[in-house]
Design a protein around this motif. Structure first.
Motif, PDB file in Angstrom:
ATOM      1  N   VAL A   1      12.482   1.952 116.747  1.00  0.00           N
ATOM      2  CA  VAL A   1      13.153   3.065 116.087  1.00  0.00           C
ATOM      3  C   VAL A   1      12.089   3.893 115.398  1.00  0.00           C
ATOM      4  O   VAL A   1      11.421   3.418 114.477  1.00  0.00           O
ATOM      5  CB  VAL A   1      14.159   2.550 115.039  1.00  0.00           C
ATOM      6  N   ALA A   2      11.924   5.129 115.870  1.00  0.00           N
ATOM      7  CA  ALA A   2      10.981   6.019 115.209  1.00  0.00           C
ATOM      8  C   ALA A   2      11.769   6.816 114.177  1.00  0.00           C
ATOM      9  O   ALA A   2      12.797   7.411 114.511  1.00  0.00           O
ATOM     10  CB  ALA A   2      10.325   6.948 116.214  1.00  0.00           C
ATOM     11  N   CYS A   3      11.323   6.796 112.942  1.00  0.00           N
ATOM     12  CA  CYS A   3      12.092   7.471 111.904  1.00  0.00           C
ATOM     13  C   CYS A   3      11.175   7.887 110.778  1.00  0.00           C
ATOM     14  O   CYS A   3       9.992   7.570 110.790  1.00  0.00           O
ATOM     15  CB  CYS A   3      13.180   6.546 111.367  1.00  0.00           C
TER      16      CYS A   3
ATOM     17  N   ILE B   1      17.304  10.812 117.484  1.00  0.00           N
ATOM     18  CA  ILE B   1      16.093  10.311 118.140  1.00  0.00           C
ATOM     19  C   ILE B   1      15.015  10.019 117.103  1.00  0.00           C
ATOM     20  O   ILE B   1      14.334   9.015 117.160  1.00  0.00           O
ATOM     21  CB  ILE B   1      15.568  11.346 119.160  1.00  0.00           C
ATOM     22  N   PHE B   2      14.901  10.929 116.154  1.00  0.00           N
ATOM     23  CA  PHE B   2      13.891  10.749 115.108  1.00  0.00           C
ATOM     24  C   PHE B   2      14.559  11.020 113.759  1.00  0.00           C
ATOM     25  O   PHE B   2      14.407  12.073 113.159  1.00  0.00           O
ATOM     26  CB  PHE B   2      12.708  11.704 115.355  1.00  0.00           C
ATOM     27  N   PRO B   3      15.372  10.045 113.308  1.00  0.00           N
ATOM     28  CA  PRO B   3      16.198  10.312 112.134  1.00  0.00           C
ATOM     29  C   PRO B   3      15.425  10.190 110.836  1.00  0.00           C
ATOM     30  O   PRO B   3      14.389   9.528 110.780  1.00  0.00           O
ATOM     31  CB  PRO B   3      17.249   9.200 112.207  1.00  0.00           C
TER      32      PRO B   3
ATOM     33  N   PHE C   1      10.667  -0.968 113.520  1.00  0.00           N
ATOM     34  CA  PHE C   1      10.735   0.383 112.979  1.00  0.00           C
ATOM     35  C   PHE C   1       9.338   0.981 112.903  1.00  0.00           C
ATOM     36  O   PHE C   1       8.391   0.326 112.484  1.00  0.00           O
ATOM     37  CB  PHE C   1      11.331   0.358 111.568  1.00  0.00           C
ATOM     38  N   LEU C   2       9.236   2.236 113.336  1.00  0.00           N
ATOM     39  CA  LEU C   2       8.010   3.013 113.125  1.00  0.00           C
ATOM     40  C   LEU C   2       8.385   4.093 112.123  1.00  0.00           C
ATOM     41  O   LEU C   2       9.118   5.017 112.447  1.00  0.00           O
ATOM     42  CB  LEU C   2       7.546   3.621 114.448  1.00  0.00           C
TER      43      LEU C   2
END
Lengths: 807, 675
Positions: free
Chosen positions: A644-646, A595-597, A614-615
């Motif tokens: 994509v939160a990363c 989820i938050f890689p 991407f965030l």
């Protein structure tokens, strides 16, 4: 040409004239006469007429009669003699113009010899007017002329001071001045208030030509700081007109005074290099970030103004100076380029390797690889070897191909990791030696890795060319997928990662398909999916009668998947609704994503495939707990995220710095939250650094982004990947050398513009026609290979700074 | 079989019993068997007719002195079987590794009997359908709208048995000896029958007519026992090592050149055989005279009345009488069996010994009739190897592929690759392909580009003479441009009379590659398939019309074109500029950077990294790339702070921003590399 009577009769008051009295044409004076005639036009511009007075033979008057009149020229203003020049002081046009103006501008240009004289002049000027101080190594030079010509124009505005004494230059500061070259300094004495202090000086950086002096004086004359209250795109100042950049200091009402001081400070530093303007934001409607404090406008047409956030004035100065430095270097390079011979220019470094993989491999080729663990297979041994071990891993490669060789290096590391693992044999086939095997095994690309099971079926490796992933793939492939679990204990052990025992010591994610005995369609799909994913993820299935117990324990209803991640082995349940194997594969791949890689070089492609923005939270080292928690909240906000939160650990993924550098030119302070529209538009937004990273702030910032209220810090280049360098144009070389050949083709297409055949290009084009003995000496570039000439050829090559791989 | 044949010929005699086959091959020599092999592999209905009781009947008799001059190299230092075929001039193509000629003979120049045995094995091991003892004596056409080509071929054998075929492959070679007729030619012995026992020539003076390998082979055999040998021919001697044509005089047979130039009595003369005449004196000695003298005299008068050249010119070169005159003038195609309707016409000029065919090996006169083997040499006579086993084994395969497409809808075999494999595919082929190497300037690999140049299709060994018809002949489409990979000798390098040993004959620098003299790969780029007209108007000596761009890979002493900087790099630049893209390889780290900083990715990243097959590379390799200035090491920044960032400018930045600025940091390497 006048007679003495005519000449003296025509002299007007106030008008200057240079006269040369010639009794008759004496041969020695000829070159001088020529020079004086040439200078007539230049002097004309300054209202000075040049006259040759023909003395009658009998004339013995003051000028004609003089013994050595022929060796002199006379400068008159009206009928008053101002100066008498020996002809050897007037050796060319420059010296004539310089000396004549020097004599006429006696008051405007003060000649000083000592430091005291200079200081006297300077002190006298303080508070009144500015001074132009020029040093020329000698009078009568081109520089001297330029200074005098400038003085003719600006003499009434500024006080000109001239010297030929190098000592004066030393004392005027400047580090190690080169006494052989002329210099010009602008002394800002008008502003000087303190009599004790010397006036500020601004040296002119360029050579002393009339144009450069004019330009310099113009720049010095311009206001130090221009106040601007209009759209900066429309602003034009002397600086821009003269090809210099203009720096805007963005100001607000509240900070006006401080900004003005900053602007003046910067302006002094940049004097002569760039203009400075003070732009009040309150009066102009600017569509830029509030934080931007500096803008840069370049003189180039069509280049938009760049808005920047800079921290101190040094940055402003380096910004401008670097630019001019770059430009200078470019110019110098161009000049150098011109000097280089034709060949070099065409050459263009095409023969220098710019492929990082090829270059890295060829630099490594002398190192012997530890290949003992890897069995070499041949056409003869290939099939028998496959039958000997349960699993044979085969690397198909070509010994001349760089990517294969790079993979071979990782492969040796894999061999090292797997040393002693039973039932796995690592081997390799060089397709350059054994093309038959490779063709038969359907290997069309290099490299290819296949895992053969007892010579029956084979799996092609489709992961990253990297040690860990390949090792893991080989390990996981040892177990057939999906694994059929017989008892509920086995299933539980499987989820704990303890079963099968081969993998118990090996971190891996396990997926368990739970099926009721009836759901055969979903089971078939899962079975196929499991074999597709074989090597990438461990899959097992359980469809005994007591499957219901398992599903009840994990609160799922069959058919369902249970997913135990490699880390905590917390079991997640997922309903299995998809029917086709491809859908199941896709679903499993999606579920495996975090989820938050933490984004790494290795895992980025998996997230890129989602094709979402991407965030990214950039962090130097691990991220803080608080930030991690807040980000996780943002990531979990909606289950089907639109982005994509990363996060990226710059310690682990240093190339992330390169990303930041590309976004912001320098690496900003960390941690830093950035939004990148990777697949749509490529805009990069920076989360305001003054805000803390909390769910609330992030979400409201994202709202603003969506509403288009934020301005991107940068936009990713849309540029195509073009050839890095041109190729050798053999077609053109052929045409130049043998023009009659290909040009016979009258059917040239429209889109290839016809080159006119070069006119008979002489000797060396007929090389091939001539007896070969003659050609060896003439052949340009001596493309020969005979070993006799090797040493000199190599030496010559060294000079060229080029490199080749062969003798 | 004999019985069956007898029975069938009985049938034929009794009436209209036609035996039908899709393909009929005439001749079970090397090319006939080679064609049979491909037809058999494709499961086609075919038959081979052989007049002898065994295959390769030509080799049963020729060369008379039994030494083949095709090389049979045992060792090359390489195990690559395709590469090794470049130096194996005797084997036919097959999947069976037992059928490699080096397993039959260890001699570099093997005995012709071995060739006969080899061909027998080839036919029997591969179970090729050959009908022996069947001499086709007549071929005619039978019009039929239904037939593949609008007609059937009607073949008749010596027993009047008729055969009907849809397609006719003529592999009869050239076996009819060339003869000249001049007064006294009845005293001339033919190469076919002349004694091969040197004893028979002891103390004799011999004149040989002709200047080919058979003439020199004959001379070589008797050189040591004759008084002297003279050799007469119209043309000057052409040495194969000077012309790079294997049909010219091979060094193995050139002992006579040695004795001539060292004034050891033997000699070479030029003269038109048509002008000669031979008269026999009473002692049986043969005198050379001119036809001109004979025409001007009374025919009934005796030998004494005949003027000999030495009567007028007393130092006439061939004034010494000869004991024997031997004719070694080569062979020609047997045109006699074809009905006029087939329009089998002899070629023009020096190609008159061959039938006229198109570059697709199809007869100019009859559709569906293909000429294979030596008889097809008119396509590349005195240029390439199409007249020899090591050449026509490939052209035969090409003909088979053309037929598969034309009659069975099987398109030319091809492989589709992603564009990242373009450089590799070419390098692989130019280094190992034997067909390109042997049939230089005749067969070429064709690379058809797919849309947007993201992929390409690779076709091997297509006859370039019919490039314009590519789409029709192969069933493949070429709408987006194509590359043609071919091998060439330097123009003007080889040829009779040229000094091929001059200093600086070989080019070493890639930038001068177009001046390469020895066999080297050349790649032509066309935005559109050339038209027939463009093919026709191509410059003389060019295998292809003017391309949009051309690249030469510089000739190599070892014929090993795998050097990263001299061979692969310039090729990559050429391909990049034709396709207008960047074909470099990148480590995963670079792709990662590009993925975050550019909206578009280079093909290598797009087709590898993004599809989860990035090249991460070992730590050592990445360090090398950093040292080369081609990869930026961002870890260094940790220690030196942000300021250091600027000083590291230049490497990755250039990759990122400005592709045209050369990578200067590499230059410090120069010296050490050269050393």
């Amino acid at each position: 040409e006048l007679s003495p009577q005519e000449y003296f009769g025509s002299l007007q008051a106030g008008r200057a004239s240079l006269a040369y009295f010639s009794p008759n044409v004496s041969p020695g004076a000829q070159p001088f006469l020529e020079q004086i005639e040439n200078s007539a036009e230049a002097l004309q511009d300054y209202g000075i007429s040049v006259v040759k007075v023909n003395c009658p033979k009998e004339d013995v008057s003051r000028y004609c009669g003089k013994e050595n009149a022929v060796r002199r020229a006379y400068l008159f203003r009206g009928n008053m003699l101002i100066r008498e020049f020996p002809t050897d002081a007037l050796f060319d046009v420059n010296s004539i113009v310089a000396n004549v103006l020097f004599a006429l501008l006696f008051n405007e240009v003060k000649y000083v010899e000592t430091l005291a004289d200079l200081q006297n002049v300077e002190n006298a000027l303080k508070g009144r007017s500015n001074m132009v101080f020029a040093y020329v190594p000698a009078t009568g030079t081109a520089e001297h002329r330029a200074v005098m010509e400038a003085a003719f124009v600006y003499g009434t505005v500024h006080q000109f001071v001239l010297t030929t004494e190098a000592t004066l230059l030393k004392d005027t500061g400047g580090d190690e001045p080169d006494v052989s070259s002329a210099r010009l300094l602008f002394c800002h004495c008008q502003r000087a208030t303190d009599l004790a202090q010397p006036c500020r000086r601004t040296a002119m950086g360029q050579a002393l030509t009339i144009l450069n002096i004019h330009r310099h004086l113009k720049l010095m004359g311009a206001p130090l700081v221009t106040e601007v209250a209009e759209d900066p795109e429309k602003v034009s100042t002397v600086h821009l007109q003269l090809g210099l950049p203009l720096v805007f200091i963005l100001s607000q009402k509240e900070t006006y005074e401080a900004d003005r001081r900053t602007a003046e400070f910067v302006a002094w530093q940049l004097l002569g290099k760039a203009g400075v303007a003070l732009l009040s934001r309150d009066r102009v409607d600017l569509n830029v970030l509030l934080r931007s404090n500096v803008a840069l406008k370049t003189p180039d047409e069509g280049v938009p103004i760049k808005y920047l956030v800079l921290e101190d004035t040094d940055e402003v100065i380096t910004l401008v100076e670097d630019k001019s430095k770059v430009k200078q270097i470019q110019e110098e390079e161009e000049e150098e380029g011109d000097e280089e011979d034709e060949d070099e220019k065409e050459n263009n470094n095409q023969d220098i390797q710019d492929d990082q993989v090829v270059e890295a491999v060829s630099r490594d080729k002398k190192r012997e690889l530890p290949l003992e663990q890897i069995l070499v297979l041949t056409e003869e041994t290939f099939h028998s070897a496959l039958l000997e071990t349960a699993r044979t891993v085969v690397l198909f490669y070509a010994s001349w191909e760089a990517v294969s060789l790079a993979v071979l290096r990782s492969y040796t590391e894999v061999a090292d990791h797997l040393k002693g693992t039973r039932g796995v044999l690592l081997s390799r086939v060089n397709c350059w030696d054994w093309p038959g095997v490779c063709t038969k095994e359907n290997v069309t690309q290099f490299p290819t890795i296949k895992i053969y099971e007892k010579g029956e079926r084979s799996v092609m490796y489709d992961g990253m060319w990297e040690t860990e992933e390949l090792t893991s793939f080989i390990m996981l492939s040892r177990v057939s997928c999906p694994l059929k679990l017989a008892t509920i204990e086995e299933a539980e052990g499987y989820l704990r990662g303890e079963f099968p025992s081969e993998l118990s010591s090996y971190h891996h994610t396990s997926i368990l398909g739970v099926f009721s005995t009836a759901a055969s369609e979903a089971r078939e799909a899962f079975e196929e999916a499991g074999s597709i994913l074989s090597g990438h993820v461990m899959t097992g299935m359980y469809f005994e009668d007591d499957a219901l117990a398992l599903s009840r324990k994990y609160a799922v209803s069959p058919p369902a998947l249970l997913l135990a991640r490699s880390g905590g082995r917390r079991v997640e349940g997922i309903a299995l609704s998809k029917q086709s194997a491809q859908d199941v594969v896709r679903m499993i791949r999606y579920e495996l994503l975090d989820i938050f890689p933490e984004i790494t070089v290795q895992n980025l492609p998996r997230y890129l495939q989602l094709r979402k923005p991407f965030l990214i939270l950039f962090s130097d080292g691990d991220i803080g707990q608080m930030e991690s928690k807040e980000m996780l909240k943002v990531a979990k906000e909606r289950p089907q995220q639109a982005f994509v939160a990363c996060w990226m650990n710059l310690k682990k993924t240093p190339v992330g710095r390169g990303v930041l550098k590309a976004y912001f030119a320098t690496v900003p302070s960390l941690p830093l939250l950035v939004w990148v529209n990777l697949h749509a538009g490529g805009q990069v937004f920076k989360f305001p650094s003054e805000q803390t990273i909390t769910e609330m702030n992030i979400l409201s910032w994202l709202e603003k982004l969506k509403a288009g209220l934020e301005i991107p810090s940068s936009t990713l280049s849309e540029e195509d990947w073009k050839p890095p360098l041109p190729a050798y144009d053999f077609l053109q070389m052929m045409e130049t050398a043998v023009p009659e050949l290909p040009l016979h083709t009258s059917h040239r297409r429209e889109d290839t513009p016809a080159r006119p055949p070069p006119e008979s290009p002489g000797g060396d084009t007929t090389i091939r026609e001539e007896p070969p003995q003659d050609t060896k000496a003439e052949k340009v570039g001596s493309p020969g290979r005979d070993l006799r000439g090797t040493a000199p050829r190599l030496a010559a090559r060294e000079k060229q700074g080029k490199r080749h791989s062969e003798l | 079989l004999g019985l069956a044949l007898y029975a069938s010929s009985l049938c034929a005699a009794s009436g209209a019993a036609f035996l039908y086959h899709d393909y009929c091959v005439i001749g079970a020599g090397p090319s006939g068997l080679q064609a049979a092999y491909f037809l058999q592999q494709a499961n086609r209905d075919y038959i081979v007719f052989e007049r002898s009781h065994a295959p390769g009947s030509f080799f049963a008799l020729y060369p008379r002195h039994r030494k083949l001059i095709s090389i049979n190299k045992q060792y090359t230092g390489k195990s690559n079987s395709e590469f090794n075929l470049r130096h194996d001039w005797n084997s036919l193509l097959s999947h069976d590794r037992r059928l490699l000629f080096r397993r039959y003979s260890r001699d570099f120049f093997p005995d012709a009997d071995v060739m006969v045995r080899y061909l027998e094995d080839f036919a029997s091991l591969l179970k090729l359908r050959v009908q022996y003892n069947t001499a086709i004596v007549h071929v005619t056409l039978e019009r039929d709208e239904q037939a593949w080509n609008g007609h059937y071929f009607l073949l008749t054998d010596q027993d009047r048995q008729n055969y009907n075929c849809s397609s006719l492959l003529v592999a009869t070679g050239t076996w009819v000896p060339n003869v000249v007729n001049f007064p006294g030619s009845e005293y001339v012995e033919g190469y076919e029958t002349v004694s091969i026992n040197p004893e028979d020539f002891a103390g004799q003076t011999v004149l040989i007519l002709g200047r080919g390998n058979s003439a020199f082979e004959t001379a070589e055999n008797i050189l040591g026992v004759t008084n002297f040998i003279h050799m007469v021919s119209r043309s000057r001697v052409r040495l194969s090592w000077a012309t790079h044509y294997v049909g010219d005089l091979r060094a193995i047979n050139n002992g006579l050149l040695d004795t001539y130039q060292l004034k050891s009595l033997d000699g070479l003369l030029e003269g038109d055989l048509e002008d000669l005449a031979i008269v026999k004196d009473k002692k049986g000695k043969l005198h050379i005279t001119l036809r001109f003298y004979l025409e001007n005299r009374n025919t009934s008068a005796g030998i004494d009345s005949i003027t000999l050249p030495q009567d007028e010119l007393d130092n006439f070169a061939t004034r010494a009488p000869y004991d024997r005159v031997i004719r070694c003038l080569g062979w020609k195609f047997d045109f006699s069996i074809y009905n006029r309707s087939l329009r089998m016409m002899p070629g023009k000029g020096n190609k008159k010994k061959y039938p006229q065919i198109k570059p697709s090996y199809e007869s100019r006169g009859t559709r569906g009739l293909f000429v294979l083997g030596t008889a097809s040499h008119s396509v590349d006579f005195r240029k390439s190897a199409g007249g020899f086993i090591h050449g026509f084994r490939y052209t035969t395969r090409a003909v088979h592929r053309l037929l598969e497409n034309r009659h069975h809808g099987v398109p030319w075999p091809s492989t589709v690759y992603p564009i990242t494999q373009l450089t590799n595919s070419i390098i692989k082929r130019v280094n190992e392909a034997s067909g390109l190497y042997q049939m230089f300037s005749v067969l070429a690999d064709i690379i058809l580009l797919r849309e947007n140049a993201t992929a390409f299709e690779y076709l091997e060994e297509y006859p370039v003479g019919v490039l314009a018809e590519l789409e029709m002949q192969t069933g493949r489409k070429a709408p987006n441009g194509l590359f043609v990979v071919i091998m060439e000798y330097g123009r003007n390098f080889s040829g009779a009379d040229k000094d091929v040993f001059y200093y600086n004959r070989a080019v070493g620098e890639a930038q001068h590659a177009w001046q390469s003299n020895f066999l080297h790969p050349v790649i032509y780029y066309y935005k559109h398939l050339p038209t027939e007209r463009e093919m026709r108007l191509r410059p003389p000596d060019w295998p292809l019309p003017r391309p949009d761009a051309v690249h030469h890979i510089v000739e190599d002493f070892l014929t090993d074109w795998t050097a990263p900087n001299a061979h692969i790099l310039p090729l990559r630049r050429f391909l990049e500029n034709c396709l207008s893209t960047d074909l470099r390889n990148f480590f995963a780290e670079s792709c990662f950077l590009f993925a975050f900083t550019r909206q578009k990715l280079p093909p290598f990243c797009r087709q590898g990294y993004v599809r989860m097959q990035g090249l991460v590379g070992s730590e050592g390799l990445r360090r090398h790339a950093v040292e080369a200035g081609l990869l930026e090491d961002y870890t260094l920044i940790d220690f030196s702070g942000d300021k250091a960032l600027d000083s590291y400018k230049g490497s990755q930045d250039q990759l990122l921003r400005d592709h045209t600025i050369p990578v200067r940091p590499l230059q410090h390497l120069v010296n050490s590399k050269d050393e």
